[in-house]
Design a protein around this motif. Structure first.
Motif, PDB file in Angstrom:
ATOM      1  N   GLY A  80      -4.788   2.926   7.378  1.00  0.00           N
ATOM      2  CA  GLY A  80      -3.952   2.020   8.151  1.00  0.00           C
ATOM      3  C   GLY A  80      -2.963   1.234   7.317  1.00  0.00           C
ATOM      4  O   GLY A  80      -2.084   0.540   7.872  1.00  0.00           O
ATOM      5  N   ASP A  81      -3.046   1.307   5.979  1.00  0.00           N
ATOM      6  CA  ASP A  81      -2.058   0.627   5.142  1.00  0.00           C
ATOM      7  C   ASP A  81      -0.699   1.308   5.277  1.00  0.00           C
ATOM      8  O   ASP A  81      -0.589   2.432   5.780  1.00  0.00           O
ATOM      9  N   THR A  82       0.332   0.649   4.780  1.00  0.00           N
ATOM     10  CA  THR A  82       1.703   1.091   5.004  1.00  0.00           C
ATOM     11  C   THR A  82       2.415   1.392   3.690  1.00  0.00           C
ATOM     12  O   THR A  82       2.233   0.681   2.694  1.00  0.00           O
ATOM     13  N   VAL A  83       3.219   2.458   3.723  1.00  0.00           N
ATOM     14  CA  VAL A  83       4.150   2.747   2.635  1.00  0.00           C
ATOM     15  C   VAL A  83       5.561   2.595   3.176  1.00  0.00           C
ATOM     16  O   VAL A  83       5.945   3.294   4.120  1.00  0.00           O
ATOM     17  N   GLN A  84       6.307   1.644   2.636  1.00  0.00           N
ATOM     18  CA  GLN A  84       7.687   1.418   3.081  1.00  0.00           C
ATOM     19  C   GLN A  84       8.646   2.148   2.147  1.00  0.00           C
ATOM     20  O   GLN A  84       8.480   2.133   0.926  1.00  0.00           O
ATOM     21  N   ALA A 124     -16.579  15.449   0.465  1.00  0.00           N
ATOM     22  CA  ALA A 124     -16.151  16.065   1.723  1.00  0.00           C
ATOM     23  C   ALA A 124     -14.656  15.852   1.917  1.00  0.00           C
ATOM     24  O   ALA A 124     -14.120  14.777   1.649  1.00  0.00           O
ATOM     25  N   LEU A 125     -13.959  16.884   2.408  1.00  0.00           N
ATOM     26  CA  LEU A 125     -12.510  16.806   2.575  1.00  0.00           C
ATOM     27  C   LEU A 125     -12.117  15.656   3.485  1.00  0.00           C
ATOM     28  O   LEU A 125     -11.173  14.920   3.207  1.00  0.00           O
ATOM     29  N   LYS A 126     -12.859  15.464   4.564  1.00  0.00           N
ATOM     30  CA  LYS A 126     -12.513  14.405   5.517  1.00  0.00           C
ATOM     31  C   LYS A 126     -12.560  13.035   4.868  1.00  0.00           C
ATOM     32  O   LYS A 126     -11.871  12.097   5.285  1.00  0.00           O
ATOM     33  N   ASP A 127     -13.410  12.894   3.833  1.00  0.00           N
ATOM     34  CA  ASP A 127     -13.525  11.615   3.161  1.00  0.00           C
ATOM     35  C   ASP A 127     -12.557  11.476   1.994  1.00  0.00           C
ATOM     36  O   ASP A 127     -12.475  10.414   1.385  1.00  0.00           O
ATOM     37  N   ARG A 128     -11.847  12.566   1.662  1.00  0.00           N
ATOM     38  CA  ARG A 128     -10.869  12.510   0.572  1.00  0.00           C
ATOM     39  C   ARG A 128      -9.459  12.329   1.105  1.00  0.00           C
ATOM     40  O   ARG A 128      -8.503  12.341   0.340  1.00  0.00           O
ATOM     41  N   LEU A 129      -9.305  12.202   2.456  1.00  0.00           N
ATOM     42  CA  LEU A 129      -7.999  11.989   3.062  1.00  0.00           C
ATOM     43  C   LEU A 129      -7.866  10.546   3.522  1.00  0.00           C
ATOM     44  O   LEU A 129      -8.841   9.913   3.945  1.00  0.00           O
ATOM     45  N   LEU A 130      -6.671  10.037   3.435  1.00  0.00           N
ATOM     46  CA  LEU A 130      -6.403   8.642   3.769  1.00  0.00           C
ATOM     47  C   LEU A 130      -5.268   8.595   4.790  1.00  0.00           C
ATOM     48  O   LEU A 130      -4.221   9.225   4.598  1.00  0.00           O
ATOM     49  N   GLY A 131      -5.467   7.861   5.887  1.00  0.00           N
ATOM     50  CA  GLY A 131      -4.439   7.740   6.916  1.00  0.00           C
ATOM     51  C   GLY A 131      -3.493   6.591   6.599  1.00  0.00           C
ATOM     52  O   GLY A 131      -3.901   5.421   6.568  1.00  0.00           O
ATOM     53  N   LEU A 132      -2.222   6.909   6.337  1.00  0.00           N
ATOM     54  CA  LEU A 132      -1.231   5.904   5.999  1.00  0.00           C
ATOM     55  C   LEU A 132      -0.084   5.925   6.995  1.00  0.00           C
ATOM     56  O   LEU A 132       0.207   6.961   7.609  1.00  0.00           O
ATOM     57  N   SER A 133       0.573   4.790   7.110  1.00  0.00           N
ATOM     58  CA  SER A 133       1.754   4.670   7.964  1.00  0.00           C
ATOM     59  C   SER A 133       2.986   4.626   7.061  1.00  0.00           C
ATOM     60  O   SER A 133       3.072   3.778   6.167  1.00  0.00           O
ATOM     61  N   PHE A 134       3.919   5.559   7.270  1.00  0.00           N
ATOM     62  CA  PHE A 134       5.126   5.633   6.451  1.00  0.00           C
ATOM     63  C   PHE A 134       6.307   5.095   7.271  1.00  0.00           C
ATOM     64  O   PHE A 134       6.601   5.604   8.359  1.00  0.00           O
ATOM     65  N   GLU A 135       6.983   4.082   6.730  1.00  0.00           N
ATOM     66  CA  GLU A 135       8.084   3.435   7.441  1.00  0.00           C
ATOM     67  C   GLU A 135       9.375   3.582   6.633  1.00  0.00           C
ATOM     68  O   GLU A 135       9.404   3.237   5.437  1.00  0.00           O
ATOM     69  N   LEU A 136      10.413   4.087   7.273  1.00  0.00           N
ATOM     70  CA  LEU A 136      11.745   4.070   6.695  1.00  0.00           C
ATOM     71  C   LEU A 136      12.404   2.769   7.121  1.00  0.00           C
ATOM     72  O   LEU A 136      12.603   2.525   8.317  1.00  0.00           O
ATOM     73  N   MET A 163       9.868   3.259  -3.057  1.00  0.00           N
ATOM     74  CA  MET A 163       8.688   3.100  -2.210  1.00  0.00           C
ATOM     75  C   MET A 163       7.896   1.872  -2.656  1.00  0.00           C
ATOM     76  O   MET A 163       7.870   1.527  -3.841  1.00  0.00           O
ATOM     77  N   ARG A 164       7.256   1.234  -1.659  1.00  0.00           N
ATOM     78  CA  ARG A 164       6.295   0.176  -1.975  1.00  0.00           C
ATOM     79  C   ARG A 164       5.135   0.274  -1.001  1.00  0.00           C
ATOM     80  O   ARG A 164       5.286   0.727   0.146  1.00  0.00           O
ATOM     81  N   GLY A 165       3.968  -0.130  -1.462  1.00  0.00           N
ATOM     82  CA  GLY A 165       2.798  -0.134  -0.611  1.00  0.00           C
ATOM     83  C   GLY A 165       2.528  -1.525  -0.076  1.00  0.00           C
ATOM     84  O   GLY A 165       2.654  -2.509  -0.807  1.00  0.00           O
ATOM     85  N   VAL A 166       2.176  -1.608   1.183  1.00  0.00           N
ATOM     86  CA  VAL A 166       1.781  -2.876   1.799  1.00  0.00           C
ATOM     87  C   VAL A 166       0.314  -2.749   2.180  1.00  0.00           C
ATOM     88  O   VAL A 166      -0.040  -2.053   3.143  1.00  0.00           O
TER      89      VAL A 166
END
Length: 582
Positions: A574-578, A486-498, A542-545
């Motif tokens: 909810g994970d972060t990409v800096q 399902a498309l909804k399950d193939r998307l991931l919510g991430l926080s992108f921080e500059l 980029m790095r992932g937290v």
């Protein structure tokens, strides 16, 4: 020489289009069917190397149901007038013309006169010194200087020069002409027999590499001493596109005792002969000395071979030192694990472009004790992966093929031409392990398989599971989003921080939350964050937290490999990409 000889069996080249063939018939034909009184004229029946050059199969023009001669490939023959054909020339003539130079090539009078006499007596068009160039009998000082340069040639490329023999007058001088020659390419010439070639090679004392690709050679076997002196020093022999059969190689083997590399590609080989079983995997010790005791590299690419056991019988019987095997572009459907003991020295295998359809064949390669360099591209098992034993959700198809093959081949340090570093292997195996864990979970839940059934399926499809779990630990079961379609399950919510810099405590300048697909590559992600954070066109890192579990610290991963997918790094919602600008 051709003077006074029958032309049947001689090799020729068409004077206009350069196609090569063999004379199979000569005689009178009346080609003007409309005029029965027309006089019959002489024609030669040619079997062409390139079948598409032909027009028939040796049929009599006056009675097409009858054959004047036979050919191996249907419609590969035609009738040609003599004056449209070029017959062979001597080795030294071609070599001097190429390496000393054309234009005004000085030629001894006796050689020029001999060529003219041959043409007059035979009625044939001959390559000879001075043809299509000016012939002069001056400039010998310059000639001698150029000839001295031949003394230093180690590699000679004489392919496609119409060479067919060695002149009797050249026989005693050839070793002085090329005293240090080691590598000789005589491909695409007009030799008719192995004996013709040996007359040349026996005069080259340093020769150890010989290429005879695209020749058609008969093995007469009438002069064993000549064959021994001509080929016993060879280490490399290339016979691609010669249509040679394995029975001929067995006849030739006693005269090539020191071969280390043998090339038999593009020869339409489909079998090694009835004495080698196509089905048995029983390999008793042989009491017959091996035919190729020193052979290390065997190239059989672009043939029609299909029996892996038969190939193993040949290698077991005749090639105890083999370390490199190329059987790409054949028709092998399986690699049997019980044949691994045959390949004690094998380090390199190319089995790309075959018909391997089961992962059992790939897993079998782990039993080869020294195999580390493997090419296995474009086999059906890698193109399609139908898991007939479970629902689609139990598939591991979203594991990249590179990671999948790397993880299945435990000892490979090079796969499909690419080096596999320790880091590459660890990354691939960890990712593979997590996806197999999700696959097992789906078998146990969605597919309702019993523990025993799961164990059998894991052993069949992922036999390294227990080994990898022991090395890295058994991974946690992936969330639904990792296996759901399902498309909804193939998307991931991430926080992108500059952030202001590469330090972990650098200030946050801008923050955006966005959903991204698990299959998005780091290259695409880099372009996306450049747009949403307003740093497009700038060089960024980029790095992932990744948030840890309860009581665990966050994990930081560098996002440097551009072709890795988001799902590879096990991000959670909810994970972060800096991101920072360099």
């Amino acid at each position: 020489m051709l003077s006074g000889m029958s032309l049947i069996g001689q090799r020729i080249e068409h004077a206009t289009d350069g196609h090569r063939g063999t004379v199979r018939w000569m005689g009178l034909l009346r080609t003007n069917k409309a005029n029965e009184a027309a006089e019959a004229t002489e024609w030669l029946g040619i079997e062409w190397d390139a079948g598409e050059r032909g027009r028939h199969s040796g049929n009599d023009p006056a009675n097409p149901s009858q054959f004047l001669f036979r050919v191996k490939e249907q419609n590969s023959a035609s009738f040609v007038k003599r004056d449209k054909l070029v017959f062979g020339r001597a080795f030294a003539t071609a070599a001097i013309e190429k390496y000393v130079g054309s234009g005004t090539v000085p030629v001894p009078v006796s050689v020029a006169e001999k060529a003219e006499e041959t043409e007059r007596s035979s009625g044939l068009r001959m390559h000879r010194p001075g043809e299509d160039v000016a012939v002069e009998l001056v400039g010998w000082d310059k000639m001698r200087e150029k000839l001295r340069n031949l003394n230093n040639i180690h590699i000679a490329g004489l392919a496609g020069l119409g060479i067919a023999w060695i002149d009797a007058d050249e026989d005693k001088n050839l070793k002085d002409l090329f005293p240090v020659l080691q590598d000789l390419d005589l491909s695409r010439n007009l030799f008719t027999s192995w004996e013709d070639v040996a007359q040349i090679t026996r005069q080259l004392p340093k020769l150890d590499s010989l290429r005879l690709n695209s020749n058609r050679l008969e093995f007469l076997g009438t002069e064993p001493a000549l064959l021994t002196s001509g080929f016993s020093n060879l280490k490399v022999l290339a016979l691609n596109s010669t249509l040679i059969q394995w029975a001929t190689m067995e006849q030739l083997a006693p005269y090539t005792p020191n071969l280390t590399s043998l090339f038999l590609g593009f020869n339409q080989l489909s079998s090694f002969g009835e004495k080698y079983s196509e089905n048995s995997t029983d390999f008793p010790p042989s009491d017959i000395p091996p035919l190729f005791p020193t052979l290390q590299a065997f190239h059989l690419d672009q043939n029609n071979l299909h029996s892996w056991p038969q190939l193993c019988h040949v290698i077991h019987s005749h090639m105890p030192q083999l370390n490199t095997l190329n059987v790409s572009f054949n028709k092998f459907t399986e690699i049997l694990p019980e044949t691994a003991s045959i390949f004690q020295s094998l380090t390199t295998l190319n089995i790309s472009e075959n018909l391997l359809s089961s992962y059992t064949s790939i897993h079998s390669l782990n039993a080869f004790p020294k195999l580390v360099d493997i090419r296995i591209k474009n086999n059906p098992v890698l193109i399609t992966q139908p898991p007939s034993h479970a629902t689609t959700t139990a598939s591991t198809s979203h594991v990249s093929k590179t990671d999948d093959i790397t993880s299945r081949l435990s000892k490979a340090t090079r796969i499909n031409g690419h080096a596999v570093s320790d880091r590459d292997r660890a990354d691939a195996e960890l990712y593979y392990l997590s996806k197999v864990a999700a696959w097992i979970h789906a078998l146990e839940t969605t597919a309702n398989k019993s523990q025993e059934e799961v164990k059998q399926l894991v052993q069949e499809w992922h036999p390294r599971w227990d080994e990898l779990c022991a090395r890295y630990g058994r991974p946690e079961v992936a969330p639904v989003s990792a296996t759901s379609l399902a498309l909804k399950d193939r998307l991931l919510g991430l926080s992108f921080e500059l952030v202001a810099g590469s330090e972990m405590d650098a200030g946050v300048l801008k923050k955006v939350e966005k959903k991204v697909p698990l299959g998005m590559t780091m290259r695409a992600l880099r372009a996306l964050v450049g747009r949403v954070l307003g740093v497009g066109g700038k060089e960024i890192r980029m790095r992932g937290v990744l948030k840890g579990g309860e009581g665990e610290e966050s994990m930081v991963v560098e996002l440097e490999e551009e072709m890795r997918e988001v799902g590879f790094y096990e991000f959670k919602n909810g994970d972060t990409v800096q991101v920072w600008v360099l």
